[in-house]
Scaffold this motif. Structure first.
Motif, short mmCIF file in Angstrom:
data_model
loop_
_atom_site.label_atom_id
_atom_site.label_comp_id
_atom_site.label_asym_id
_atom_site.label_seq_id
_atom_site.Cartn_x
_atom_site.Cartn_y
_atom_site.Cartn_z
N MET A 55 17.46 47.43 15.00
CA MET A 55 18.75 48.12 15.18
C MET A 55 19.59 47.41 16.24
SD MET A 55 18.05 52.21 14.69
CE MET A 55 16.79 52.38 15.96
N GLU A 103 22.04 49.65 11.90
CA GLU A 103 21.15 50.52 11.13
C GLU A 103 21.19 50.24 9.62
OE1 GLU A 103 21.51 54.66 12.01
OE2 GLU A 103 21.84 54.29 14.14
N SER A 110 13.75 56.64 20.85
CA SER A 110 14.36 56.89 19.54
C SER A 110 13.39 57.60 18.60
CB SER A 110 14.83 55.58 18.91
OG SER A 110 13.74 54.67 18.77
N LEU A 143 17.84 59.24 7.71
CA LEU A 143 17.22 57.95 8.00
C LEU A 143 15.71 58.04 7.84
CD1 LEU A 143 17.24 55.06 9.04
CD2 LEU A 143 17.29 55.95 11.36
N MET A 187 23.12 58.88 15.19
CA MET A 187 22.10 58.52 14.21
C MET A 187 21.82 59.70 13.28
SD MET A 187 18.18 57.26 14.91
CE MET A 187 18.75 55.83 15.80
N HIS A 245 11.44 48.70 14.98
CA HIS A 245 12.61 49.36 14.40
C HIS A 245 13.78 49.30 15.38
CE1 HIS A 245 14.49 53.33 12.72
NE2 HIS A 245 15.15 52.26 12.32
N GLN A 246 13.51 49.61 16.65
CA GLN A 246 14.56 49.57 17.66
C GLN A 246 15.11 48.16 17.82
OE1 GLN A 246 15.94 52.31 19.56
NE2 GLN A 246 17.42 50.64 19.72
N ALA A 279 9.57 54.31 10.61
CA ALA A 279 10.66 54.33 11.58
C ALA A 279 10.17 54.88 12.91
CB ALA A 279 11.80 55.18 11.05
#
Length: 286
Positions: A41, A46, A172, A6, A1, A37-38, A32
């Motif tokens: 993804m 992404e 994350s 990002l 990542m 968000h997770q 984020a």
């Protein structure tokens, strides 16, 4: 990542607002580093994800400036989330997918901070409820402060000067904001599961293993008749009451049933009973 790029893109998008979002993007509740968000993804990768605050996300859906959006709808710990009523207020958007995920929170703090140093914990109100048993046992004296999202909580810790403040969020978020995970797997397990809804405009075709979500708006006099019609049309999986907002005897119920809206029984229910509104049909994930 690509952590810093990002994060920079996400913060820029939040600052620019809905007018800068393109119709090819999928919106999630930013910033984020949140569980939403997770979830995005996990579902979409992404690319083409855009972080928006709560108001901007639902405005983007109404304005058709995003193709889809992802919001948490229900959890096994607290039931309906605060975003469910925002979804009900949308008129031309459907639930086109669901995504259940068992959550395990991390206690995120500045590098070098220890668990015993923490005096304040920031988290989304739903997250605070989900980790309450652990906090009651392990950190009973910390101040519990609500945040707009897990990402917002982690961002606040990263940008703040204090080293005795921590956030509850997904691992994350630590990578995104340069924080350390002091404790992982907090309240992790099937008892702590969140279900996200994917919102869009085109219902998916029947998959053979589907779920339909309906909104029933009815007064007390008609409730039994409506429930009897529903019971004859589909197997009910779940029912959540929402505020009627018009009178004391007016009620609204979000109801999940087995099957696709195109099935004759469900289609007939919607045609014959105006009190039922179709919110969505999608492949059943649990």
């Amino acid at each position: 990542m690509k952590t810093f790029s990002l994060c920079a893109v996400t913060m820029a998008t939040l600052a620019m607002g809905v007018s800068s979002v393109t119709s090819a993007q999928i919106a999630y509740l930013g910033p984020a580093g949140s569980w939403t968000h997770q979830a995005c993804m996990d579902l979409f990768g992404e690319a083409n994800l855009v972080a928006l605050d709560r108001q901007a996300l639902f405005e983007a859906l109404r304005a058709k400036t995003v193709v889809k959006a992802c919001v948490p709808a229900t959890t096994s710990v607290v039931g309906a989330t605060p975003y469910l009523d925002d979804v009900l207020a949308l008129e031309t958007v459907y639930v086109v997918g669901e995504y259940p995920k068992a959550l395990g929170y991390s206690l995120l703090a500045k590098p070098g901070a220890r668990k015993e140093d923490i005096r304040t914990v920031l988290a989304h109100p739903v997250a605070l409820e989900e980790v309450k048993p652990w906090l009651d046992l392990e950190m009973p004296n910390v101040v519990r402060q609500p945040a707009a999202s897990g990402g917002a909580a982690a961002k606040s810790v990263a940008e703040g000067a204090a080293s005795n403040v921590a956030a509850m969020g997904p691992p994350s978020a630590a990578r995104l904001y340069g924080l350390s995970s002091i404790v992982n797997g907090i309240e992790e397990g099937p008892h702590n599961t969140t279900r996200w809804w994917v919102l869009g405009r085109a219902l998916p075709a029947p998959s053979g293993h589907d779920k339909t979500t309906l909104l029933l708006t009815v007064d007390e006099a008609g409730l039994q008749r409506s429930l009897q019609a529903l019971a004859k049309s589909a197997q009910v999986l779940a029912l959540y009451e929402r505020p009627g907002k018009r009178s004391l005897d007016g009620h609204r119920y979000v109801i999940d049933v087995v099957g696709h809206a195109s099935q004759p029984e469900i289609a007939r229910l919607l045609e014959d009973h105006a009190e039922f509104r179709l919110l969505g049909s999608y492949p059943r994930r649990y």
